[in-house]
Write a protein that holds these residues in place. Structure first.
Motif, PDB file in Angstrom:
ATOM      1  N   THR A 270      51.073  44.446   7.104  1.00 22.03           N
ATOM      2  CA  THR A 270      50.354  43.085   6.462  1.00 22.03           C
ATOM      3  C   THR A 270      49.315  42.787   6.048  1.00 22.03           C
ATOM      4  O   THR A 270      47.914  42.526   6.203  1.00 22.03           O
ATOM      5  N   PRO A 271      49.391  42.609   4.299  1.00 25.37           N
ATOM      6  CA  PRO A 271      48.190  42.890   3.526  1.00 25.37           C
ATOM      7  C   PRO A 271      47.500  41.529   3.337  1.00 25.37           C
ATOM      8  O   PRO A 271      48.016  40.637   3.544  1.00 25.37           O
ATOM      9  N   GLY A 272      46.430  41.524   3.034  1.00 27.62           N
ATOM     10  CA  GLY A 272      46.072  40.208   2.780  1.00 27.62           C
ATOM     11  C   GLY A 272      44.738  39.458   3.131  1.00 27.62           C
ATOM     12  O   GLY A 272      43.678  39.975   1.566  1.00 27.62           O
ATOM     13  N   HIS A 273      43.691  40.225   3.603  1.00 28.25           N
ATOM     14  CA  HIS A 273      42.932  40.701   3.494  1.00 28.25           C
ATOM     15  C   HIS A 273      42.199  41.569   1.848  1.00 28.25           C
ATOM     16  O   HIS A 273      41.718  41.924   1.500  1.00 28.25           O
ATOM     17  N   THR A 274      43.317  43.025   2.593  1.00 23.53           N
ATOM     18  CA  THR A 274      43.381  43.708   1.511  1.00 23.53           C
ATOM     19  C   THR A 274      44.755  44.546   0.633  1.00 23.53           C
ATOM     20  O   THR A 274      45.801  44.263   1.915  1.00 23.53           O
ATOM     21  N   PRO A 275      45.007  44.988   0.383  1.00 24.74           N
ATOM     22  CA  PRO A 275      46.068  44.971   0.379  1.00 24.74           C
ATOM     23  C   PRO A 275      47.413  45.873   0.734  1.00 24.74           C
ATOM     24  O   PRO A 275      48.519  46.524   0.670  1.00 24.74           O
ATOM     25  N   GLU A 276      46.478  47.800   1.452  1.00 26.33           N
ATOM     26  CA  GLU A 276      46.967  48.083   2.548  1.00 26.33           C
ATOM     27  C   GLU A 276      47.271  47.727   4.171  1.00 26.33           C
ATOM     28  O   GLU A 276      47.487  48.746   4.317  1.00 26.33           O
ATOM     29  N   GLY A 277      46.609  46.449   4.093  1.00 27.60           N
ATOM     30  CA  GLY A 277      46.248  46.077   5.597  1.00 27.60           C
ATOM     31  C   GLY A 277      47.389  46.442   5.907  1.00 27.60           C
ATOM     32  O   GLY A 277      48.974  46.076   5.436  1.00 27.60           O
ATOM     33  N   ILE A 278      47.855  46.159   7.677  1.00 26.67           N
ATOM     34  CA  ILE A 278      48.783  47.594   8.457  1.00 26.67           C
ATOM     35  C   ILE A 278      48.196  46.384   9.653  1.00 26.67           C
ATOM     36  O   ILE A 278      46.853  46.521  10.047  1.00 26.67           O
ATOM     37  N   THR A 279      49.307  46.360  10.828  1.00 26.65           N
ATOM     38  CA  THR A 279      49.131  46.166  12.326  1.00 26.65           C
ATOM     39  C   THR A 279      49.487  46.606  12.930  1.00 26.65           C
ATOM     40  O   THR A 279      51.118  47.609  12.487  1.00 26.65           O
ATOM     41  N   MET A 280      49.015  47.618  13.922  1.00 25.22           N
ATOM     42  CA  MET A 280      49.701  48.685  14.726  1.00 25.22           C
ATOM     43  C   MET A 280      49.669  47.541  16.264  1.00 25.22           C
ATOM     44  O   MET A 280      49.149  46.926  16.709  1.00 25.22           O
TER      45      MET A 280
ATOM     46  N   LEU B 288      47.626  45.325  17.348  1.00 26.20           N
ATOM     47  CA  LEU B 288      45.925  45.232  16.721  1.00 26.20           C
ATOM     48  C   LEU B 288      46.123  45.544  14.903  1.00 26.20           C
ATOM     49  O   LEU B 288      46.332  45.581  14.002  1.00 26.20           O
ATOM     50  N   THR B 289      45.103  43.814  14.605  1.00 27.12           N
ATOM     51  CA  THR B 289      45.511  42.908  14.002  1.00 27.12           C
ATOM     52  C   THR B 289      44.696  43.434  12.928  1.00 27.12           C
ATOM     53  O   THR B 289      44.616  42.582  11.522  1.00 27.12           O
ATOM     54  N   GLY B 290      44.205  44.489  12.702  1.00 26.16           N
ATOM     55  CA  GLY B 290      42.361  44.643  11.645  1.00 26.16           C
ATOM     56  C   GLY B 290      42.163  43.076  10.995  1.00 26.16           C
ATOM     57  O   GLY B 290      41.309  42.620  12.250  1.00 26.16           O
TER      58      GLY B 290
END
Length: 463
Positions: free
Chosen positions: A109-119, A135-137
């Motif tokens: 789930t990038p957007g805030h940062t390129p490497e963003g993930i949701t668990m 857990l959406t970071g």
């Protein structure tokens, strides 16, 4: 399943532990740098922390992945599009982290940062078809979404990240069941968004209804609204985002080099050489007496955020604190990667008992006394522009605290320079900075604008 949320008020930061109660295997997601809270919980429940997951490279704090790796041998996981100096496992869409019958799966789930993930958290006792929680970071907050404009995402523009964020929300997160619990990495007060709620969690269905960024709109409308009116990001954000990629020293090691008592002569020499002195005592104690040239950033407030905003991350730091808060003052600087603490003033303010030439004072004034001042009075409002627009003292000058040093020449000389914020925390920082910069006749208005309003004094607004 064991599921625990931990919340650090100082940084508006949430982290999580998920464990399988049969296998006793646990994962920690987005940990703070001081990890004792996780170790204590694991010991209490008999868990082994085998996994530590970063939903992205955080910019507002240094995460505790290195510490958990070094202390308990936890494997570090990051998003597939990220890279780091330390050994890690990359997680992409549908990749799993096994705990037992309880497990985690990944959404990129990038957007805030390129490497963003949701668990996604799966517990078969809850459902085999739907995740228990996401857990959406910093992708999806309660009431907001992660801002795409932070310079921490080096080499990627805000428009590129905004488009990624739109796709992550509409193609990934909004396709989850409405009952999915949303647990983000931040709450109200974080600078990673502009409208974060103080609620610890919500459901996707609730967010679909009430989150402004999830309402029906075009991609272009979304890009415009999520970048508008974002708060200024402190310079240390870039520093921390880079630090979270590095195979850096642990907090324990950094503390060993920082918990050093310094006599007054050594502190004076360091100060003359460019070291910063931060005094973490309460504003009233600082006002009564402090070392000349020191900055007051109270430990009982948004200490880490304002320390990161006001202090130079490249210059040595000397700490003055109440003895019982000394280690905490230094450790909380470590939470944001300010490991350059040279030590602390031995014996605190008692060291200055016979050195009146090195002692300064800050005058304080109540709100009702301000209109009674004689001579040329300048009222300096160091709140944000939005706060100032919503209500202010007529004729006051608005220079936000985070821009005060660079704009100090805009402040005219006065017989009385009255500094205020909303409640008194920021004004003590601002008054101490002005004194350090050589400004005279500085007065810290006790209780800030709230005290002014409570005294039924006139309030102006910006039309």
């Amino acid at each position: 399943m064991y599921f625990q949320r931990y919340y650090l008020e100082c940084l508006s930061h949430a982290s999580y532990m998920v464990a399988d109660e049969e296998t006793k295997i646990a994962a920690v997601i987005d940990p703070q740098r001081d990890i004792e809270i996780y170790l204590q919980d694991a010991e209490e429940h008999g868990f082994t922390i085998k996994h530590v997951i970063l939903t992205h490279f955080h910019a507002d704090f240094v995460a505790g992945h290195i510490e958990l790796r070094d202390r308990v041998g936890a494997q570090i996981y990051i998003g597939k599009k990220g890279d780091a100096e330390f050994q890690h496992v990359k997680l992409g869409d549908d990749d799993r982290v096994e705990l037992g019958s309880v497990y985690l799966t990944t959404l990129e789930t990038p957007g805030h940062t390129p490497e963003g993930i949701t668990m996604l958290v799966w517990d078969p006792q809850y459902s085999t078809d739907e995740p228990y929680a996401a857990l959406t970071g910093d992708t999806l907050f309660i009431g907001d979404v992660g801002r795409p404009d932070l310079l921490a995402s080096i080499g990627v523009t805000a428009d590129e990240l905004g488009n990624m964020l739109y796709d992550s929300l509409h193609e990934k997160l909004l396709k989850l069941p409405d009952a999915t619990r949303i647990y983000p990495a931040h709450g109200a007060g974080s600078l990673c968004g502009k409208a974060l709620s103080s609620e610890p969690y919500s459901t996707l269905g609730e967010q679909r209804k009430y989150n402004y960024a999830l309402q029906p709109m075009t991609r272009e409308q979304f890009l415009k609204i999520v970048t508008a009116a974002q708060p200024d990001a402190p310079d240390y954000f870039v520093h921390d985002a880079i630090m979270n990629r590095k195979n850096r020293v642990s907090l324990d090691e950094a503390m060993k080099h920082s918990m050093i008592p310094l006599d007054l002569g050594k502190v004076s020499n360091l100060q003359a050489g460019g070291a910063q002195v931060v005094d973490t005592r309460e504003a009233v104690e600082f006002a009564g007496a402090h070392l000349k040239g020191s900055i007051n950033i109270g430990i009982d407030g948004k200490y880490a955020t304002w320390a990161g905003t006001m202090l130079d991350k490249t210059a040595p730091i000397v700490v003055i604190a109440d003895e019982e808060r000394l280690e905490e003052s230094i450790m909380r600087l470590g939470r944001i990667g300010f490991d350059q603490v040279a030590g602390y003033l031995k014996h605190g303010m008692d060291a200055l008992a016979r050195r009146a030439d090195l002692v300064a004072h800050t005058s304080r004034i109540t709100a009702p006394a301000v209109p009674e001042l004689d001579g040329n009075v300048v009222v300096l409002d160091i709140r944000s522009p939005k706060e100032h627009e919503e209500g202010h003292i007529e004729g006051s000058i608005n220079i936000p605290l985070n821009h005060l040093e660079e704009r100090v020449k805009e402040i005219p000389d006065a017989d009385h320079l009255v500094v205020h914020c909303a409640g008194g925390y920021r004004s003590s920082i601002g008054a101490s900075l002005l004194q350090k910069l050589g400004r005279k006749n500085v007065l810290d208005m006790v209780g800030g604008f709230k005290a002014w309003e409570a005294s039924n004094l006139p309030v102006a607004t910006t039309a």
